[in-house]
Design a protein around this motif. Structure first.
Motif, PDB file in Angstrom:
ATOM      1  N   VAL A  79       0.760   9.455  -9.203  1.00 40.32           N
ATOM      2  CA  VAL A  79       0.248   8.091  -9.384  1.00 40.32           C
ATOM      3  C   VAL A  79       1.365   7.186  -9.895  1.00 40.32           C
ATOM      4  N   HIS A  80       2.199   7.700 -10.792  1.00 35.81           N
ATOM      5  CA  HIS A  80       3.347   6.940 -11.290  1.00 35.81           C
ATOM      6  C   HIS A  80       4.254   6.521 -10.135  1.00 35.81           C
ATOM      7  N   LEU A  81       4.583   7.445  -9.260  1.00 33.24           N
ATOM      8  CA  LEU A  81       5.419   7.146  -8.096  1.00 33.24           C
ATOM      9  C   LEU A  81       4.741   6.107  -7.207  1.00 33.24           C
ATOM     10  N   GLU A  82       3.444   6.258  -7.001  1.00 31.22           N
ATOM     11  CA  GLU A  82       2.669   5.301  -6.193  1.00 31.22           C
ATOM     12  C   GLU A  82       2.790   3.889  -6.785  1.00 31.22           C
ATOM     13  N   PHE A  83       2.650   3.767  -8.093  1.00 32.76           N
ATOM     14  CA  PHE A  83       2.726   2.461  -8.750  1.00 32.76           C
ATOM     15  C   PHE A  83       4.126   1.866  -8.634  1.00 32.76           C
ATOM     16  N   LEU A  84       5.151   2.702  -8.787  1.00 33.28           N
ATOM     17  CA  LEU A  84       6.525   2.217  -8.635  1.00 33.28           C
ATOM     18  C   LEU A  84       6.761   1.715  -7.218  1.00 33.28           C
ATOM     19  N   GLN A  85       6.215   2.420  -6.230  1.00 32.27           N
ATOM     20  CA  GLN A  85       6.363   2.003  -4.835  1.00 32.27           C
ATOM     21  C   GLN A  85       5.639   0.682  -4.566  1.00 32.27           C
ATOM     22  N   GLN A  86       4.631   0.366  -5.377  1.00 34.75           N
ATOM     23  CA  GLN A  86       3.914  -0.905  -5.260  1.00 34.75           C
ATOM     24  C   GLN A  86       4.653  -2.022  -6.010  1.00 34.75           C
ATOM     25  N   GLY A  87       5.761  -1.686  -6.664  1.00 35.34           N
ATOM     26  CA  GLY A  87       6.531  -2.683  -7.395  1.00 35.34           C
ATOM     27  C   GLY A  87       5.940  -3.042  -8.747  1.00 35.34           C
ATOM     28  N   LEU A  88       5.083  -2.174  -9.283  1.00 29.79           N
ATOM     29  CA  LEU A  88       4.441  -2.444 -10.573  1.00 29.79           C
ATOM     30  C   LEU A  88       5.324  -2.012 -11.737  1.00 29.79           C
ATOM     31  N   HIS A  89       5.203  -2.736 -12.829  1.00 34.48           N
ATOM     32  CA  HIS A  89       5.874  -2.349 -14.072  1.00 34.48           C
ATOM     33  C   HIS A  89       4.979  -1.347 -14.794  1.00 34.48           C
ATOM     34  N   VAL A  90       5.501  -0.160 -15.045  1.00 33.60           N
ATOM     35  CA  VAL A  90       4.771   0.865 -15.792  1.00 33.60           C
ATOM     36  C   VAL A  90       5.135   0.698 -17.262  1.00 33.60           C
ATOM     37  N   THR A  91       4.140   0.405 -18.081  1.00 36.86           N
ATOM     38  CA  THR A  91       4.373   0.137 -19.501  1.00 36.86           C
ATOM     39  C   THR A  91       4.936   1.353 -20.211  1.00 36.86           C
ATOM     40  N   GLU A  92       4.292   2.503 -20.013  1.00 38.96           N
ATOM     41  CA  GLU A  92       4.781   3.768 -20.573  1.00 38.96           C
ATOM     42  C   GLU A  92       4.703   4.814 -19.475  1.00 38.96           C
ATOM     43  N   PRO A  93       5.854   5.310 -18.986  1.00 41.17           N
ATOM     44  CA  PRO A  93       5.847   6.316 -17.923  1.00 41.17           C
ATOM     45  C   PRO A  93       5.175   7.608 -18.379  1.00 41.17           C
ATOM     46  N   PRO A  94       4.879   8.502 -17.446  1.00 39.80           N
ATOM     47  CA  PRO A  94       4.197   9.745 -17.807  1.00 39.80           C
ATOM     48  C   PRO A  94       4.922  10.527 -18.899  1.00 39.80           C
TER      49      PRO A  94
END
Length: 123
Positions: A79-94
């Protein structure tokens, strides 16, 4: 781990459903339905990702900004990779800050609501 069927649907306060909807779509949620008593009044919407549902509400009396909602997913790293591919900023990575058998990732929506995506593994 036994699959849990969602029995409760949390409500999350948003300032503008029209502005929040694209963010949640990038998270993989899709709109189930919307309700508005009449034009110009606040929206109330149901969205879902897989079998996880949440309400987004513009109604001031429903709840406050700054909610914390946990979404259990099969693989938080995917899901983290999916969000990065969507160009989203992940507040705290896994990470495993909740314990060795709990891996979680934090996202914050445009209204300051915290969305914690969680994978629990067998310990």
């Amino acid at each position: 781990m036994k699959k849990v069927t969602q029995q409760v649907v949390p409500a999350v306060r948003v300032a503008s459903y029209a502005l929040s909807k694209p963010f949640y779509e990038k998270l993989g949620f899709h709109e189930l339905w919307t309700h508005q008593f009449e034009p110009g009044l606040p929206f109330f919407a149901a969205i879902a990702r897989d079998d996880m549902q949440v309400f987004l509400t513009e109604h001031t009396g429903d709840c406050a900004f700054g909610a914390l909602v946990h979404f259990y997913v099969d693989d938080v790293d995917a899901v983290h990779l999916e969000f990065l591919q969507q160009g989203l900023h992940v507040t705290e990575p896994p990470g495993n800050d909740l314990g060795p058998s709990v891996r979680n990732m934090l996202m914050v929506d445009p209204d300051g609501n915290r969305l914690n995506f969680v994978t629990v593994t067998e310990s």
